[in-house]
Design an enzyme around this catalytic site. Structure first.
Site, PDB file in Angstrom:
ATOM      1  N   MET A 121      23.854   1.234  -0.043  1.00  0.00           N
ATOM      2  CA  MET A 121      22.909   0.148  -0.321  1.00  0.00           C
ATOM      3  C   MET A 121      23.394  -0.739  -1.464  1.00  0.00           C
ATOM      4  O   MET A 121      22.633  -1.128  -2.350  1.00  0.00           O
ATOM      5  CB  MET A 121      21.513   0.724  -0.636  1.00  0.00           C
TER       6      MET A 121
ATOM      7  N   LYS B 218      11.900   2.244   7.186  1.00  0.00           N
ATOM      8  CA  LYS B 218      12.227   2.177   5.759  1.00  0.00           C
ATOM      9  C   LYS B 218      13.644   1.636   5.654  1.00  0.00           C
ATOM     10  O   LYS B 218      14.613   2.320   5.918  1.00  0.00           O
ATOM     11  CB  LYS B 218      12.128   3.544   5.079  1.00  0.00           C
TER      12      LYS B 218
ATOM     13  N   ASP C 146      12.801   7.120  11.130  1.00  0.00           N
ATOM     14  CA  ASP C 146      13.216   6.022  10.261  1.00  0.00           C
ATOM     15  C   ASP C 146      13.882   4.903  11.063  1.00  0.00           C
ATOM     16  O   ASP C 146      14.404   5.124  12.160  1.00  0.00           O
ATOM     17  CB  ASP C 146      14.199   6.530   9.201  1.00  0.00           C
TER      18      ASP C 146
END
Length: 258
Positions: free
Chosen positions: A179, A62, A40
């Site tokens: 996030m 990602k 990732d």
């Protein structure tokens, strides 16, 4: 290559928050033994460097707000490589089972008759406050902790922030938001329906890495602080009374660039 599906296996490995010294011994051994690694974006290059020089490393980025490798394509790569007899490691930032889509990948691999092993990693929500010598739970300040994503799945309304605010207030919980920077204004507005503006917060960017930065603030000043200090993803936002301990622990100044 071994094409016997019965032997096909993939290991999902948590690479931790960034600092390579926070890897578990089991994760390190898995990385070193891999012949194929699907990596990732948020995995530190110093972690990938532990791989064998002969290993094939495939970067499958990602990251929120950026062009990402489709999840279905990643899952297809894992199955194909495992069926070819490769020792496949899916290397993920943090922990595979905390906002790492590890659950989806396990389901897909098992449906394809591929054996799966999962090796945990330290999640950034824990590493962020630990770097400030502050706990997520405390007998006097927090009886539990809630990990929640601020990023809504397409077609979903996302977390019920108003209900979470009530839970944080009534049950004395710490709220850890992954996030959440891009949606901070909406999150702040809805949390303020049940939490005081003076509720302590800390925003930690790039937890555990040499360039970690953090800002201690309040819920009422959350978005202003993010904008003023130019904090950007990847960030973790921690809200709750445990954050009062940042000052008590005699940490670095409110904003630090190591």
């Amino acid at each position: 290559m071994n094409t016997n599906n019965f032997n096909a296996k993939v290991t999902l490995v948590g690479a931790g928050p960034g600092d390579p010294e926070l890897l578990t011994i089991k994760a390190l051994k898995a990385i070193q033994a891999a012949t194929v690694l699907l990596v990732d974006d948020l995995v530190n290059a110093d972690v990938v460097a532990f791989a064998s020089p002969t290993a094939r490393i495939v970067h499958v980025g990602k990251r929120g707000g950026c062009k990402s490798t489709p999840q279905a394509f990643i899952e297809k790569l894992m199955v194909m490589a495992a069926r070819e007899g490769e020792n496949v490691v899916r290397l993920k930032g943090g922990d595979p089972f905390i906002f790492g889509r590890g659950g989806e990948e396990v389901e897909h691999l098992l449906a394809a008759d591929v054996e799966v092993e999962v090796i945990n990693g330290i999640t950034s929500g824990l590493a962020a406050v630990t770097s400030l010598r502050v706990p997520l739970t405390h007998r006097e300040h927090a009886h539990g902790v809630v990990f929640v994503t601020g990023h809504s799945h397409p077609g979903s309304q996302g977390a019920d922030w108003r209900s979470l605010a009530v839970a944080v207030r009534e049950a004395k919980l710490t709220l850890v938001i992954y996030m959440g920077v891009s949606g901070a204004a909406r999150i702040q507005e809805q949390l303020l329906t049940a939490l005081p503006a003076a509720t302590p917060c800390v925003i930690v960017q790039r937890a555990s890495l040499p360039d970690q930065r953090q800002a201690v603030t309040t819920l009422g000043d959350l978005t202003q602080t993010i904008a003023r200090e130019k904090l950007a993803s990847p960030c973790v936002i921690v809200i709750g009374d445990v954050v009062k301990g940042v000052a008590a622990a005699s940490c670095a100044p409110a904003v630090r660039v190591a």
